[in-house]
Write a protein that holds these residues in place. Structure first.
Motif, PDB file in Angstrom:
ATOM      1  N   ARG A  33       0.831  -1.214   0.000  1.00 57.76           N
ATOM      2  CA  ARG A  33       0.000   0.000   0.000  1.00 57.76           C
ATOM      3  C   ARG A  33       0.858   1.254   0.000  1.00 57.76           C
ATOM      4  NH1 ARG A  33      -5.256  -1.441   3.756  1.00 57.76           N
ATOM      5  NH2 ARG A  33      -5.989  -3.106   2.412  1.00 57.76           N
ATOM      6  N   MET A  34       1.965   1.229   0.734  1.00 57.06           N
ATOM      7  CA  MET A  34       2.862   2.387   0.733  1.00 57.06           C
ATOM      8  C   MET A  34       3.452   2.605  -0.655  1.00 57.06           C
ATOM      9  SD  MET A  34       2.589   3.762   3.621  1.00 57.06           S
ATOM     10  CE  MET A  34       3.925   4.903   3.688  1.00 57.06           C
ATOM     11  N   ALA A  39       3.304   5.782  -5.686  1.00 55.96           N
ATOM     12  CA  ALA A  39       3.098   5.814  -7.130  1.00 55.96           C
ATOM     13  C   ALA A  39       1.924   6.694  -7.508  1.00 55.96           C
ATOM     14  CB  ALA A  39       2.879   4.399  -7.664  1.00 55.96           C
ATOM     15  N   GLY A  40       1.141   7.144  -6.530  1.00 55.15           N
ATOM     16  CA  GLY A  40       0.022   8.037  -6.794  1.00 55.15           C
ATOM     17  C   GLY A  40      -1.249   7.329  -7.216  1.00 55.15           C
ATOM     18  N   VAL A  41      -1.385   6.073  -6.852  1.00 53.66           N
ATOM     19  CA  VAL A  41      -2.573   5.299  -7.210  1.00 53.66           C
ATOM     20  C   VAL A  41      -3.693   5.591  -6.208  1.00 53.66           C
ATOM     21  CG1 VAL A  41      -3.477   2.947  -7.508  1.00 53.66           C
ATOM     22  CG2 VAL A  41      -1.148   3.494  -8.221  1.00 53.66           C
TER      23      VAL A  41
END
Length: 115
Positions: A33-34, A39-41
């Motif tokens: 998750r980090m 990555a800006g998802v």
């Protein structure tokens, strides 16, 4: 080694295995998750609101499965001369209950997919 010592060692090993499995699972999930955040998802897919599950349906199917297991055990006991052992009786009932829970999961799945 005594019997009690062996049981204690096996119990501690089991608890340790469960603990470390959960620890590494949550650690890997956090790292993933980090990486997605960096990555800006959009993380809304992880936190989407789930629809309430029909608990009565699941419990009903589970009760039918347990009843089916008891019926099978009863029929075996009635029509077999030797009878069956206690472990086999319990295993048939638990197996039918488990199969009923699997059926309940797949019966309830289309309701969850619509939301």
């Amino acid at each position: 080694m005594g019997n009690a010592t062996m049981v204690t060692i096996l119990g501690m090993s089991l608890l340790g295995t469960i603990f470390f499995t959960l620890y590494y699972y949550f650690q890997a999930r956090n790292k993933e998750r980090m990486a997605l955040i960096e990555a800006g998802v959009n993380l809304s897919q992880f936190y989407k609101k789930q629809s309430p599950i029909s608990y009565w349906l699941r419990w009903g199917i589970f009760a039918v499965g347990i009843g089916l297991g008891l019926l099978i055990v009863g029929l075996i006991l009635q029509y077999q001369d030797e009878g069956i052992h206690g472990v086999l009786r319990i295993s048939i009932v638990v197996l039918c209950g488990g199969l009923a829970m699997i059926v309940a999961k797949y019966v309830d799945k289309p309701k969850q997919d619509k939301d």
